[in-house]
Design a protein around this motif. Structure first.
Motif, mmCIF file in Angstrom:
data_model
loop_
_atom_site.group_PDB
_atom_site.id
_atom_site.type_symbol
_atom_site.label_atom_id
_atom_site.label_comp_id
_atom_site.label_asym_id
_atom_site.label_seq_id
_atom_site.Cartn_x
_atom_site.Cartn_y
_atom_site.Cartn_z
ATOM 1 N N ARG A 17 2.891 0.692 -7.208
ATOM 2 C CA ARG A 17 2.977 0.379 -5.780
ATOM 3 C C ARG A 17 3.846 -0.841 -5.477
ATOM 4 O O ARG A 17 3.630 -1.533 -4.483
ATOM 5 C CB ARG A 17 1.581 0.192 -5.164
ATOM 6 C CG ARG A 17 0.698 1.433 -5.240
ATOM 7 C CD ARG A 17 -0.540 1.267 -4.403
ATOM 8 N NE ARG A 17 -1.383 2.454 -4.458
ATOM 9 C CZ ARG A 17 -2.495 2.612 -3.758
ATOM 10 N NH1 ARG A 17 -2.903 1.653 -2.950
ATOM 11 N NH2 ARG A 17 -3.207 3.716 -3.859
ATOM 12 N N LEU A 18 4.810 -1.144 -6.331
ATOM 13 C CA LEU A 18 5.753 -2.213 -6.014
ATOM 14 C C LEU A 18 6.643 -1.760 -4.867
ATOM 15 O O LEU A 18 6.979 -0.587 -4.754
ATOM 16 C CB LEU A 18 6.578 -2.594 -7.236
ATOM 17 C CG LEU A 18 5.906 -3.496 -8.306
ATOM 18 C CD1 LEU A 18 5.374 -4.772 -7.693
ATOM 19 C CD2 LEU A 18 4.822 -2.765 -9.062
ATOM 20 N N ALA A 19 7.021 -2.708 -4.004
ATOM 21 C CA ALA A 19 7.703 -2.347 -2.762
ATOM 22 C C ALA A 19 9.116 -1.825 -2.985
ATOM 23 O O ALA A 19 9.596 -0.984 -2.219
ATOM 24 C CB ALA A 19 7.735 -3.549 -1.821
ATOM 25 N N SER A 20 9.810 -2.294 -4.007
ATOM 26 C CA SER A 20 11.197 -1.887 -4.251
ATOM 27 C C SER A 20 11.524 -2.089 -5.728
ATOM 28 O O SER A 20 10.752 -2.697 -6.477
ATOM 29 C CB SER A 20 12.150 -2.718 -3.389
ATOM 30 O OG SER A 20 12.148 -4.073 -3.828
ATOM 31 N N GLU A 21 12.686 -1.611 -6.119
ATOM 32 C CA GLU A 21 13.136 -1.840 -7.497
ATOM 33 C C GLU A 21 13.278 -3.328 -7.772
ATOM 34 O O GLU A 21 12.882 -3.822 -8.838
ATOM 35 C CB GLU A 21 14.462 -1.128 -7.737
ATOM 36 C CG GLU A 21 15.002 -1.314 -9.151
ATOM 37 C CD GLU A 21 16.316 -0.598 -9.382
ATOM 38 O OE1 GLU A 21 16.826 -0.654 -10.521
ATOM 39 O OE2 GLU A 21 16.840 0.010 -8.426
ATOM 40 N N ALA A 22 13.823 -4.062 -6.798
ATOM 41 C CA ALA A 22 14.000 -5.513 -6.974
ATOM 42 C C ALA A 22 12.647 -6.208 -7.124
ATOM 43 O O ALA A 22 12.501 -7.143 -7.924
ATOM 44 C CB ALA A 22 14.771 -6.090 -5.794
ATOM 45 N N SER A 53 0.823 -1.207 0.000
ATOM 46 C CA SER A 53 0.000 0.000 0.000
ATOM 47 C C SER A 53 0.859 1.261 0.000
ATOM 48 O O SER A 53 0.432 2.310 -0.489
ATOM 49 C CB SER A 53 -0.944 -0.003 1.203
ATOM 50 O OG SER A 53 -0.222 -0.154 2.415
ATOM 51 N N ASP A 54 2.068 1.173 0.542
ATOM 52 C CA ASP A 54 2.979 2.323 0.543
ATOM 53 C C ASP A 54 4.114 2.161 -0.465
ATOM 54 O O ASP A 54 5.127 2.860 -0.400
ATOM 55 C CB ASP A 54 3.560 2.546 1.940
ATOM 56 C CG ASP A 54 4.332 1.335 2.460
ATOM 57 O OD1 ASP A 54 4.320 0.273 1.794
ATOM 58 O OD2 ASP A 54 4.950 1.440 3.537
ATOM 59 N N GLY A 55 3.962 1.245 -1.416
ATOM 60 C CA GLY A 55 4.999 1.015 -2.423
ATOM 61 C C GLY A 55 5.186 2.226 -3.326
ATOM 62 O O GLY A 55 4.230 2.943 -3.636
ATOM 63 N N ARG A 56 6.422 2.432 -3.776
ATOM 64 C CA ARG A 56 6.746 3.632 -4.562
ATOM 65 C C ARG A 56 7.400 3.312 -5.907
ATOM 66 O O ARG A 56 7.934 4.203 -6.561
ATOM 67 C CB ARG A 56 7.670 4.542 -3.739
ATOM 68 C CG ARG A 56 6.990 5.171 -2.518
ATOM 69 C CD ARG A 56 5.932 6.174 -2.951
ATOM 70 N NE ARG A 56 5.254 6.801 -1.815
ATOM 71 C CZ ARG A 56 4.107 6.367 -1.314
ATOM 72 N NH1 ARG A 56 3.513 5.296 -1.838
ATOM 73 N NH2 ARG A 56 3.532 6.996 -0.300
ATOM 74 N N TRP A 57 7.361 2.043 -6.324
ATOM 75 C CA TRP A 57 8.003 1.683 -7.587
ATOM 76 C C TRP A 57 6.970 1.246 -8.609
ATOM 77 O O TRP A 57 5.923 0.692 -8.275
ATOM 78 C CB TRP A 57 9.043 0.582 -7.360
ATOM 79 C CG TRP A 57 10.276 1.140 -6.724
ATOM 80 C CD1 TRP A 57 10.472 1.395 -5.403
ATOM 81 C CD2 TRP A 57 11.466 1.566 -7.402
ATOM 82 N NE1 TRP A 57 11.712 1.954 -5.203
ATOM 83 C CE2 TRP A 57 12.358 2.063 -6.412
ATOM 84 C CE3 TRP A 57 11.880 1.569 -8.727
ATOM 85 C CZ2 TRP A 57 13.618 2.551 -6.721
ATOM 86 C CZ3 TRP A 57 13.138 2.061 -9.039
ATOM 87 C CH2 TRP A 57 13.989 2.537 -8.045
#
Length: 289
Positions: free
Chosen positions: A259-264, A212-216
């Motif tokens: 909203r993906l959690a990280s670049e990975a 919900s707080d993902g930035r990718w």
């Protein structure tokens, strides 16, 4: 001049805001779907769950739900979960009440340390087994062979459909099994290594998670016309992936997931979609970039 609310009414309104909240979808490993009001669509992180909603997960999927009183529900792959009744109390002034049904698949109910003193009255039905929860950590699963509940911490009461009375699980690693079509077995102990190495990973988030707080952001297609963009968009959403479509300059359209959690995580999901659905691109970047 604006009219002012009476102090007593204002206090009631502020209290209502302070002590109630929805159950929220905090994280999703897609594919996953939600059925709400007769409509079915992909499950999106940040969604507020309502009574009667049904969540279904696909192969390799995971879902994390955060309850208003500080507990979490984790769902594994190929699961079907229904929120028969969901309260909104945060458990401070009145108990949080809920009736949850795990129709199929693995789940885990956990309560954060700071939230343990809060009041809760939660019944979780795992197919034919019902567990009464007042604040604890447990793991369970329903499959074609059995319905199972294992206590990891705390204390729960369990009962089996069609049988009288209930059983108390009050020591870590107590578990209760009801084989399909047969009476439930007496409570027993499970080896800790089985819980850690085999059971618990079935409900833990995996690479490629959206939060919900993902930035990718992941871009899976950039196409020259709207019809082609809609084909990718509709296909992804039908397959349980919460795709978004954005117009670009020059008459082009971008289809992706946010909203993906990280670049990975974005790259891991991109490679999965490329392998499973033959999406043409794996381009990642921060949302808004």
């Amino acid at each position: 001049m604006r009219a002012r609310l009476p102090v007593s009414l204002l206090a009631v309104l502020l209290a209502a805001q302070a002590w109630t909240a929805p159950t929220v979808v905090s994280a999703v490993n897609m594919p996953a779907w939600i059925e709400h009001g007769g409509q079915r669509g992909p499950l999106i992180p940040g969604t507020a769950l309502q009574s009667g909603d049904v969540i279904t997960t696909g192969a390799g999927a995971r879902v994390l739900l955060t309850l208003p009183e500080g507990s979490q529900v984790k769902l594994g792959e190929q699961a079907v979960f229904r929120a028969d009744n969901l309260g909104t109390s945060d458990g401070r002034q009145s108990p949080f009440q809920a009736t949850l049904e795990v129709i199929k698949g693995a789940f885990r109910f956990t309560t954060a340390l700071l939230a343990k003193p809060r009041q809760r009255e939660v019944d979780v039905r795992i197919a034919t087994v019902t567990a009464g929860i007042r604040g604890t950590d447990l793991w369970g699963k329903s499959d074609d062979e059995k319905d199972l509940v294992c206590l990891l911490e705390g204390r729960i009461s369990v009962s089996h459909e069609g049988e009288n009375g209930f059983h108390t699980l009050d020591e870590p690693l107590d578990f209760y099994v009801a084989p399909k079509g047969k009476p439930a077995l007496p409570k027993a102990k499970v080896d800790a290594a089985k819980v850690v190495n085999e059971w618990a990973p079935q409900t833990e988030p995996q690479a490629g998670v959206a939060r919900s707080d993902g930035r990718w952001r992941l871009i899976v297609a950039v196409v020259a016309n709207q019809d082609e963009a809609l084909r990718w968009y509709d296909g992804l959403r039908e397959a349980g992936y919460a795709a978004r479509i954005r117009p670009l300059s020059g008459g082009k359209y971008r289809v992706g997931l946010e909203r993906l959690a990280s670049e990975a995580d974005a790259r891991a999901l991109g490679e999965k979609l490329k392998a499973e659905l033959a999406t043409p691109l794996v381009q990642v970047g921060p949302m808004g970039g």
